[in-house]
Design an enzyme around this catalytic site. Structure first.
Site, PDB file in Angstrom:
ATOM      1  N   THR A 190      -1.615  -7.737   4.709  1.00 61.48           N
ATOM      2  CA  THR A 190      -0.524  -8.406   5.416  1.00 61.48           C
ATOM      3  C   THR A 190      -0.531  -8.079   6.916  1.00 61.48           C
ATOM      4  OG1 THR A 190       0.781  -8.207   3.424  1.00 61.48           O
ATOM      5  CG2 THR A 190       1.981  -8.638   5.455  1.00 61.48           C
ATOM      6  N   GLY A 228       1.794   0.202   2.634  1.00 66.26           N
ATOM      7  CA  GLY A 228       2.312   1.521   2.278  1.00 66.26           C
ATOM      8  C   GLY A 228       1.240   2.576   2.428  1.00 66.26           C
ATOM      9  N   GLU A 251       4.489  -8.527  -3.705  1.00 61.85           N
ATOM     10  CA  GLU A 251       3.629  -9.087  -4.773  1.00 61.85           C
ATOM     11  C   GLU A 251       3.914 -10.568  -5.016  1.00 61.85           C
ATOM     12  OE1 GLU A 251       0.984  -7.759  -6.203  1.00 61.85           O
ATOM     13  OE2 GLU A 251       1.265  -5.931  -5.011  1.00 61.85           O
TER      14      GLU A 251
END
Lengths: 675, 675
Positions: free
Chosen positions: B154, B193, B437
């Protein structure tokens, strides 16, 4: 490469340029944004005053919100106290008074997070329940923050049901004192704001006992902390209730009382007093108190709740024309996400809702002022209606605003979930409003109880209050729309809402009556109808909002351009409500399946129409960047730069991680020889 | 007066007594809670293993969650890293393996808040996309945490639309290296993350360029921080993206690359490679990758999402029989709030939903295993269905669970809003699952696209996949129910759901076709139908869940008591869905207004029936107090004591307020002479 302007907000490359996608949206507005702003402000004079106040507040670094999203609960509390004390000085310095117009613009500019909101309730309760002597003694001290008070009503085990409060105040004739006690843990005062760490005094609600007889709830003033060193008074156990979903700037507290003695003069005695010999006396009517509760509820809507939905819409809609994702047409650049019908369907009905609720203000004010005048003259006839109307509106507005802020948050994808978008802050604050100042389900049921009484009055030919007068109209049987264009007629959709409200109330009341006639106890029958009664109350409130929106559009007849766009918003609000609750309109066949398809078609057409003016419509709310405090929602649309700049200020980037040295470094050593 | 048990949880007066109101609810269970727990666990053996793991984890102070709600973002991150490293040690010590049954019970016991979730995605991406040599090099290091990796896909300006990613990787034949760059701010990696503060390595997705030609997205491994001192590698700008609504324990990060050179071997090359001379080669089918995405999505549902709804229900339902408020019958004590119909209407359908989703597990597993076997054999026929089914289920389940947690939070009144209830934590975590997701609206539209194709296949007589096979059934025209009891027949309500799903899909597809036939471009026509296509996809998924619930009840035929109560839950889930979406069933007259009144009556009857078993039904989920970490939801129901004890541990009570000394003390001095 990047620099910050005077308010601490990022402008790319030092220029004041606006993101071209956002700028483009502004070039094609179908109306004058400035004119609509003036209408929303209630006149261009108000807009000028507001902007002058905003300029003062924003140019003062003492009011900066730059670090708001990075602060701990402790820091947020301390900042709130600092700003509140400073605001008082600033107002004095500027010559702004507590009852002047500037104060509400200060709150708007500061975007919340001030302390001493419950201190204001403490003052109001003394003004309402205190004698002239009590007012003269306490109010001047409270006005200057020489004492800070709290309003201690709710207990750990008791909220809505006031009669169940367990704190006791026992009068002792020999000492002429009341002794206050918290008899058990569930009786501990819990939640009062300004109590946890600030307050020196409290208005405490307790069950009054004289010579063993309970006289019910009364209010007492007591000192809970030393004015010297702020230590808890003897017998007082007081503290902060800890972290919450938001409102970390408020020191919501707990308070336990162990044999606290206070003089007889400390019972607030405007409406009831205890004489030295223990005689209990009531005087005058305390019904006027309800008015205080009502006005508090209403003020919160206009100052706290509805503006948050306006802000959430501003952020999400501006972001949705800057953010591009996927291609609508192969070969084109990626499309603005607001060009997707699903995004329009999420955000534009909320924009219409924001306008709908903002316009309720005038209606409720008129209602309130009429009631206030009558009640001052000891005519309490309008009280039940005023109570029912404001209860229902509080519930429906907080419900819709909370849900709306959540939709805005999620409509901004991952970035909406970042605290820096400002949306988590707005949502988590709004979520509380569904519970405080009256839990919504309880409030809807109060409105329902009023409506059931009105319906009974209709059946017996009695007069009923204006807001429910529509229950007297004759049902037209079937919706009179023949084409999808007919659903853009306010008379058509207004009537549909009226029909729905009347039908749902009628059904619930019929069921209630049938249960009672079949032998059920009144309260048990009521309980078995509450799901449907809540539905009926919602439908009533929804109708009131639609009706008021229709009236507002009519009143704009001298503002052709504005009237046109506001009419579109009104249509959208109404049709979205039908589209989202189709069953309630289809159920009895008032609207047919074919007509519902027309509603859907008109509704989807409206999305495309309003999409063109979406940015000007949020610009008209005229929030400053500082008040929005959102990396996604600022006027210039420099979303990505701002997210990046703000993230770097996070304490997570300014502190070497202990976790690295303690846990990771020893592990990473093992890879050194292998890579 | 009060003490803490070994796990740090409060028991009043040192005894293990249970609040009598809560205890009373357990005495009247209509079924064996232990038996239902075993069924939910997939067998009594699993229950035993789970409880053994929980005992190990909870008895170890290294895993205590006592301070979780009081921690700053920094502290939550550090605790997560510490626990994750410690868990690896503990597992080694206990002889539990990464693919053994214990690990999922560890996660359940720990209630989230571990680090290195994306490190696992880093590993999986290497396992899926890497050559055998690449796997042999990187996986052992990653397995032991000797390196920590992140998965950087992303970007700040790009999420869903992967083709739009802007990071570049240019191959240079002369040096045999790729040069990676972040060409502009919107191309910065954002959100991964474990990136912000932990990772040493990253799998980075970038557009591959060879000799000026773009070959699309490929994955590259690069080192981003030193293994010596953790400083960013030259040319790497990396940091933490700052505060979020939750997930503060995760160091979501940003990553900017400035001319980073990596060797040719660092492109993950199982399915495509770049030869030394710059030749680009594809090999094998990378379709199997979709399977990785699908299984990740599905695993998150069972491990993260659905358990949170089960927990929220446990907390809210236990609290609702301890909390008493107002009187149902005058003269009685205050009533348990779960005895109010409105409270039942909030919580009991959620309880039914929790069971419905939990039971989906078996269905989806079966589906997945069948698809997996086929795909392993290079038969990709089932991939579109597997993708559509899991997309839609992910969307509907995260949507319902998020909304459900919010309802639970608000159903607990003010105390639900306290962080100590645990509910804000659950809600704010679930809210993220609607976006990560796969954003839900995007996912629903993917399901819709699949369904539209299936419908076309039906019209042309082609075979269609099993999950959509119902589209072939003949429409029965009208609902066959004659009494409210008929709506407790699964064939009746199952058929209603089938009818609704078929109708909504048919309408959307018809509109789509009409638009195209009237000359609209395909993509524009699609956009104009998306609101209705999403509705159709939701109705499809809803039907799948109802159908599976019905099948589950049937399979319980050897467990009479359990089958009875689960059947009630199934009925409630189905009827609540009709009651909440009446319009979609009434629209074409499939269900009439009179029949809808029967639905309402049966639905309200079910609330009263299930209310009696509500506590045993949440007890059967068998969450430990430590895993719930809620002052309102613990097994013993000592709600008020626990709130009080926990609040005292808040840092707001352990620190003298700076605000007092700096701002308030000088003001309070003024009151000293007057009071």
């Amino acid at each position: 490469m990047a620099q910050w302007n005077r308010s601490g907000y990022f402008r790319s490359s030092g220029s004041r340029d606006v993101n071209p996608d956002l700028d483009g949206e502004r070039q094609t507005a179908s109306f004058s944004v400035e004119r609509l702003t003036a209408i929303l402000d209630g006149g261009a004079d108000n807009t000028r005053t507001r902007r002058a106040v905003e300029a003062v507040i924003h140019s003062d670094p003492g009011f900066s919100r730059e670090n708001q999203y990075f602060q701990s609960q402790n820091e947020r509390y301390e900042t709130a106290v600092r700003k509140s004390v400073y605001l008082k000085e600033k107002m004095h310095q500027m010559g702004w008074t507590e009852d002047g117009p500037e104060i509400k613009y200060c709150y708007r500019a500061l975007g919340g997070d001030l302390a001493f909101n419950v201190h204001r309730v403490f003052k109001n309760s003394i003004l309402a329940l205190g004698t002239d002597e009590q007012i003269a003694k306490w109010i001047p001290l409270a006005d200057k923050y020489h004492i800070i008070g709290t309003y201690a009503q709710t207990e750990l085990g008791h909220g809505t049901f006031l009669r169940g409060l367990e704190t006791t105040a026992i009068f002792d004739i020999s000492t002429q004192e009341f002794t206050l006690n918290t008899p058990k843990i569930s009786a501990m005062k819990w939640w009062p704001g300004d109590l946890g760490r600030s307050a020196t005094h409290a208005v405490v609600f307790a069950q009054l006992y004289i010579k063993g007889k309970c006289y019910g709830l009364h209010a007492f003033i007591l000192q809970i902390r030393s004015l010297h060193d702020h230590s808890p008074a003897p017998g007082v156990i007081v503290g902060d209730i800890g972290p919450k979903m938001n409102f970390e700037h408020i020191d919501n507290g707990y308070l336990m009382l162990q044999n606290i003695n206070i003089p007889r003069e400390n019972m607030l005695s405007r409406f009831s007093q205890v004489l030295p010999d223990g005689t209990y006396m009531k005087q005058g009517s305390d019904k006027i108190n309800y008015l205080t509760m009502i006005i508090t509820r209403v003020q919160i809507l206009w100052t706290e709740v509805i503006p948050m939905l306006l802000k959430a819409c501003t952020i999400a809609i501006r972001y949705s024309v800057v953010r591009r994702q996927s291609k609508l047409n192969p070969g084109d650049p990626e499309a603005k996400i607001l060009d997707y019908q699903t995004q329009q369907q999420k955000l534009l009905p909320l924009l219409a809702t924001a306008y709908a609720f903002h316009f309720m203000n005038a209606y409720v004010n008129e209602f309130y002022n009429k009631g206030y005048t009558e009640i001052k003259q000891e005519n309490f006839d309008s009280l039940p209606e005023l109570h029912a109307l404001t209860s229902g509106l509080k519930a429906i507005i907080t419900e819709y605003c909370t849900a709306g802020a959540e939709v805005c948050l999620r409509a901004c994808g991952g970035h909406g979930y970042s605290a820096l978008s400002g949306l988590p802050f707005l949502y988590t604050k709004l979520a509380a409003s569904c519970t405080y100042e009256g839990e919504n389900t309880v409030l809807f049921l109060q409105t329902a109880r009023f409506l059931v009484k009105c319906l009974a009055a209709v059946h017996s030919g009695q007069p009923i209050p204006p807001s429910a007068a529509y229950l007297y109209s004759v049902d037209s049987g079937k919706c009179q729309a023949w084409t999808k264009m007919d659903f853009l007629r306010p008379d058509i959709y207004g009537e549909a809402y009226r029909h729905r409200a009347t039908r749902l109330l009628g059904n619930a009341a019929t069921k209630l009556q049938a249960l009672v006639q079949s032998g059920a106890e009144q309260h048990e029958a009521w309980n078995q109808c509450t799901v449907q009664l809540v539905q009926a109350a919602k439908a009533h409130c929804h109708y009131i909002v639609v009706k008021n929106f229709i009236d507002t559009v009519e009143k704009l007849r001298n503002e052709a351009e504005i009237q046109k766009i506001v009419k579109h918003l009104c249509d959208l609000f109404a049709l979205h409500g039908i589209f989202s609750n189709t069953g309630e309109f289809l159920h009895a066949g008032y609207i047919s399946g074919d007509q519902m398809d027309m509603v859907t078609a008109s509704y989807l057409d409206l999305l495309a129409i309003i999409r063109n003016d979406a940015v000007p419509l949020v610009d008209a709310f005229d929030f400053t960047d500082e008040s929005l405090n959102s990396a996604l929602g600022s006027y210039d649309g420099h979303v990505y730069q701002r997210l990046y700049e703000w993230a770097q200020k996070s304490p997570t980037n300014q502190q070497v991680s202990q976790a690295y040295a303690s846990y990771l470094k020893p592990l990473f050593q093992n890879a050194l020889s292998k890579l």
